[in-house]
Scaffold this motif. Structure first.
Motif, PDB file in Angstrom:
ATOM      1  N   PHE A  47       0.911  -1.393   0.284  1.00 18.84           N
ATOM      2  CA  PHE A  47       0.097   0.034   0.048  1.00 18.84           C
ATOM      3  C   PHE A  47       0.747   1.314   0.052  1.00 18.84           C
ATOM      4  O   PHE A  47       0.212   2.317  -0.437  1.00 18.84           O
ATOM      5  CB  PHE A  47      -1.067   0.040   1.262  1.00 18.84           C
ATOM      6  CG  PHE A  47      -2.256  -0.925   0.800  1.00 18.84           C
ATOM      7  CD1 PHE A  47      -2.448  -1.317  -0.354  1.00 18.84           C
ATOM      8  CD2 PHE A  47      -3.205  -0.919   1.995  1.00 18.84           C
ATOM      9  CE1 PHE A  47      -3.887  -2.182  -0.459  1.00 18.84           C
ATOM     10  CE2 PHE A  47      -4.461  -1.500   1.823  1.00 18.84           C
ATOM     11  CZ  PHE A  47      -4.541  -1.977   0.668  1.00 18.84           C
ATOM     12  N   GLY A 101      -0.656   0.567  -4.105  1.00 14.71           N
ATOM     13  CA  GLY A 101      -1.654   1.278  -3.193  1.00 14.71           C
ATOM     14  C   GLY A 101      -2.255   2.417  -3.860  1.00 14.71           C
ATOM     15  O   GLY A 101      -3.429   2.474  -3.729  1.00 14.71           O
ATOM     16  N   MET A 150      -4.859   0.835  -6.372  1.00 14.51           N
ATOM     17  CA  MET A 150      -5.858   0.083  -5.606  1.00 14.51           C
ATOM     18  C   MET A 150      -6.870   1.420  -5.095  1.00 14.51           C
ATOM     19  O   MET A 150      -8.047   1.145  -5.190  1.00 14.51           O
ATOM     20  CB  MET A 150      -5.282  -0.437  -4.335  1.00 14.51           C
ATOM     21  CG  MET A 150      -6.472  -1.041  -3.555  1.00 14.51           C
ATOM     22  SD  MET A 150      -7.527  -2.556  -4.343  1.00 14.51           S
ATOM     23  CE  MET A 150      -6.659  -3.835  -4.169  1.00 14.51           C
ATOM     24  N   ALA A 151      -6.325   2.249  -4.408  1.00 15.45           N
ATOM     25  CA  ALA A 151      -7.133   3.425  -3.854  1.00 15.45           C
ATOM     26  C   ALA A 151      -7.899   4.145  -5.016  1.00 15.45           C
ATOM     27  O   ALA A 151      -9.003   4.419  -4.946  1.00 15.45           O
ATOM     28  CB  ALA A 151      -6.346   4.414  -3.280  1.00 15.45           C
ATOM     29  N   ILE A 200     -10.755   1.733  -6.253  1.00 22.30           N
ATOM     30  CA  ILE A 200     -11.947   1.684  -5.208  1.00 22.30           C
ATOM     31  C   ILE A 200     -12.697   3.078  -5.405  1.00 22.30           C
ATOM     32  O   ILE A 200     -13.803   3.029  -5.262  1.00 22.30           O
ATOM     33  CB  ILE A 200     -11.413   1.737  -3.891  1.00 22.30           C
ATOM     34  CG1 ILE A 200     -10.931   0.108  -3.714  1.00 22.30           C
ATOM     35  CG2 ILE A 200     -12.503   1.832  -2.828  1.00 22.30           C
ATOM     36  CD1 ILE A 200     -10.155  -0.198  -2.355  1.00 22.30           C
ATOM     37  N   TYR A 217      -7.365  -1.009   5.095  1.00 19.30           N
ATOM     38  CA  TYR A 217      -8.002  -0.159   3.687  1.00 19.30           C
ATOM     39  C   TYR A 217      -8.581   1.115   4.267  1.00 19.30           C
ATOM     40  O   TYR A 217      -8.351   2.201   3.420  1.00 19.30           O
ATOM     41  CB  TYR A 217      -9.085  -1.237   3.366  1.00 19.30           C
ATOM     42  CG  TYR A 217      -8.730  -2.057   2.298  1.00 19.30           C
ATOM     43  CD1 TYR A 217      -8.583  -1.965   0.839  1.00 19.30           C
ATOM     44  CD2 TYR A 217      -8.114  -3.294   2.874  1.00 19.30           C
ATOM     45  CE1 TYR A 217      -8.000  -3.029  -0.025  1.00 19.30           C
ATOM     46  CE2 TYR A 217      -7.606  -4.591   2.046  1.00 19.30           C
ATOM     47  CZ  TYR A 217      -7.718  -4.065   0.557  1.00 19.30           C
ATOM     48  OH  TYR A 217      -7.035  -5.043  -0.281  1.00 19.30           O
ATOM     49  N   LEU A 238      -5.655   3.456   4.099  1.00 14.70           N
ATOM     50  CA  LEU A 238      -5.359   3.731   2.855  1.00 14.70           C
ATOM     51  C   LEU A 238      -6.160   4.909   2.280  1.00 14.70           C
ATOM     52  O   LEU A 238      -5.640   5.864   1.502  1.00 14.70           O
ATOM     53  CB  LEU A 238      -5.217   2.446   2.152  1.00 14.70           C
ATOM     54  CG  LEU A 238      -4.961   2.647   0.622  1.00 14.70           C
ATOM     55  CD1 LEU A 238      -3.773   2.910   0.266  1.00 14.70           C
ATOM     56  CD2 LEU A 238      -5.717   1.309   0.023  1.00 14.70           C
ATOM     57  N   LEU A 239      -7.313   4.641   2.249  1.00 14.24           N
ATOM     58  CA  LEU A 239      -8.516   5.305   1.487  1.00 14.24           C
ATOM     59  C   LEU A 239      -8.596   7.014   2.246  1.00 14.24           C
ATOM     60  O   LEU A 239      -8.597   7.973   1.406  1.00 14.24           O
ATOM     61  CB  LEU A 239      -9.589   4.864   1.301  1.00 14.24           C
ATOM     62  CG  LEU A 239      -9.886   3.454   0.612  1.00 14.24           C
ATOM     63  CD1 LEU A 239     -10.949   2.728   0.762  1.00 14.24           C
ATOM     64  CD2 LEU A 239      -9.427   3.725  -0.849  1.00 14.24           C
TER      65      LEU A 239
END
Length: 203
Positions: free
Chosen positions: A103, A108, A111-112, A115, A171, A174-175
């Motif tokens: 991440f 990361g 992925m962010a 999403i 998560y 991360l977000l």
């Protein structure tokens, strides 16, 4: 968003000469996503960077989402967490450390972005889960079941809830970037969560 990503994966790796175009397109998406977020990437820009026409892109990927997901699965989402022969707790800690390290890199970021894009295109989330997360989650469930069988965890522990309790906060950070996502945080998270997963004393 152009078209939903649900069921819209790559239509097959092209054979022969077309494989060069395929590689050039994957390279272009990989490089461009290091410079711009997913929402700002366009098929026109990818085609220019890869020196191909837009029809070539649509021949293999029906949407921008499908193209980005294809690159994600091929180039940055295929690496698996290192295996461990230790206890199930040690395996969980290894998975957490690995995910946190990922991440903090390009994985990361993408992925962010995916999403975030998935909030307006649920097909992205479905594809991301089915092709990237499901197998990893099922493997972790199997490990936790092994921990229940050998007495490491309580017999009535719900593996799905334990996975959510451990990985959900990672998560979240991360977000939302609400606090630093560090390996120390991951270690403390596992320690705290597993307190409720142990067999009751004298059980």
């Amino acid at each position: 968003m152009e078209k939903t990503a649900a069921g819209a994966g790559r239509r097959g790796r092209p054979p022969g000469e077309a494989a060069q175009s395929h590689a050039a397109i994957m390279d272009a998406v990989y490089q461009m996503l290091q410079e711009t977020p997913v929402r700002d990437l366009t098929l026109e820009a990818v085609a220019r960077r890869a020196h191909v026409g837009r029809p070539t892109l649509y021949k293999w990927w029906p949407s921008k989402s499908a193209l980005i997901l294809a690159m994600f699965h091929e180039r940055i989402g295929s690496e698996l967490a290192p295996s461990s022969d230790g206890t199930v707790e040690e395996i969980l800690r290894s998975k957490v450390r690995f995910l946190i390290r990922q991440f903090h890199g390009f994985f990361g970021k993408v992925m962010a972005d995916l999403i975030a894009e998935g909030q307006s295109d649920p097909g992205i989330l479905s594809e991301l889960y089915e092709r990237h997360m499901r197998a990893r989650r099922e493997a972790t469930v199997a490990e936790i079941e092994r921990g229940k069988a050998n007495g490491e965890f309580a017999a009535d522990l719900d593996p799905e809830l334990l996975i959510d309790a451990i990985f959900g906060p990672i998560y979240f950070r991360l977000l939302l970037r609400s606090a630093p996502l560090t390996e120390q945080y991951g270690e403390e998270l596992v320690t705290q969560t597993l307190r409720g997963a142990r067999p009751a004393a004298g059980a």
